[in-house]
Design a protein around this motif. Structure first.
Motif, mmCIF file in Angstrom:
data_model
loop_
_atom_site.group_PDB
_atom_site.id
_atom_site.type_symbol
_atom_site.label_atom_id
_atom_site.label_comp_id
_atom_site.label_asym_id
_atom_site.label_seq_id
_atom_site.Cartn_x
_atom_site.Cartn_y
_atom_site.Cartn_z
ATOM 1 N N GLY A 67 -0.356 -4.747 3.272
ATOM 2 C CA GLY A 67 0.868 -4.223 3.813
ATOM 3 C C GLY A 67 1.486 -4.807 4.692
ATOM 4 O O GLY A 67 2.441 -4.203 5.819
ATOM 5 N N TRP A 105 5.408 -4.442 5.502
ATOM 6 C CA TRP A 105 5.876 -2.926 6.134
ATOM 7 C C TRP A 105 5.570 -3.076 7.656
ATOM 8 O O TRP A 105 6.487 -2.557 8.360
ATOM 9 N N GLN A 164 8.854 -2.665 10.448
ATOM 10 C CA GLN A 164 8.461 -1.728 11.387
ATOM 11 C C GLN A 164 9.062 -2.434 12.748
ATOM 12 O O GLN A 164 9.898 -1.556 13.645
ATOM 13 N N PRO A 181 -1.006 -0.929 6.991
ATOM 14 C CA PRO A 181 -1.214 0.271 6.276
ATOM 15 C C PRO A 181 -2.305 0.337 5.432
ATOM 16 O O PRO A 181 -2.915 1.633 5.175
ATOM 17 N N LYS A 192 6.543 4.484 4.463
ATOM 18 C CA LYS A 192 5.048 3.663 4.690
ATOM 19 C C LYS A 192 3.947 4.344 4.478
ATOM 20 O O LYS A 192 3.076 4.120 3.969
ATOM 21 N N ARG A 227 3.141 4.984 1.037
ATOM 22 C CA ARG A 227 2.314 3.609 0.545
ATOM 23 C C ARG A 227 0.870 3.832 1.328
ATOM 24 O O ARG A 227 -0.160 3.511 0.360
ATOM 25 N N GLU A 228 0.686 4.065 2.264
ATOM 26 C CA GLU A 228 -0.577 4.048 3.003
ATOM 27 C C GLU A 228 -1.216 5.098 2.392
ATOM 28 O O GLU A 228 -2.588 4.904 2.122
#
Length: 159
Positions: free
Chosen positions: A11, A14, A18, A74, A129, A132-133
């Protein structure tokens, strides 16, 4: 299961997005500030400081409570246990929630409508996010679905 992309094996993409959003939010407070009257600004400054402090505490507590499970990515760290105590008993993503609270506080403190919009964008980003995590967390931990069912996502008692 989620249809959201991994953006790298753990990840990494991501995290890059961020960091860009946080940098843009910081700049928005400086370039878009001072948008309302002195009377309104007194109130928004006080609320902004309180939100910033509360968000900072929530995020800090989230970092401390993760201990060895802490990673900027993540994807969960190999060998880490599921943390559901401390700040994680209140919300599943206290660091994200704390950053959103802090971003909102920043927008109020700087009187920046642009930064407040940025806080909403950050909230939407962290929603994606975290989804997904959570797909990775549910794959890793059998107890994650039960934890998710009893715990808010990012903001204590709200969301």
């Amino acid at each position: 299961m989620t249809r959201l992309p991994s953006l790298g094996p753990r990840g990494e993409g991501w995290v890059v997005i961020q960091l860009v959003l946080l940098a843009l939010l910081l700049v928005a407070g400086f370039v878009g500030g001072g948008a309302w009257t002195r009377e309104i600004r007194s109130a928004t400054t006080a609320v902004g400081v309180l939100l910033g402090a509360a968000g900072g505490f929530l995020a800090f507590k989230g970092v401390v409570d993760l201990r060895e499970a802490l990673t900027p990515l993540p994807h969960p760290r190999d060998g880490a246990r599921l943390v559901d105590t401390g700040a994680y008993a209140l919300v599943r993503h206290p660091i994200y929630g704390g950053l959103v609270m802090g971003a909102t506080g920043w927008g109020l403190l700087t009187a920046s409508p642009l930064a407040l919009v940025g806080a909403l964008v950050l909230l939407a980003f962290f929603r994606l996010k975290s989804e997904r995590e959570e797909a990775w967390l549910a794959e890793r931990y059998d107890a994650y679905d039960a934890y998710r069912a009893r715990t808010k996502r990012m903001l204590p008692r709200l969301y």
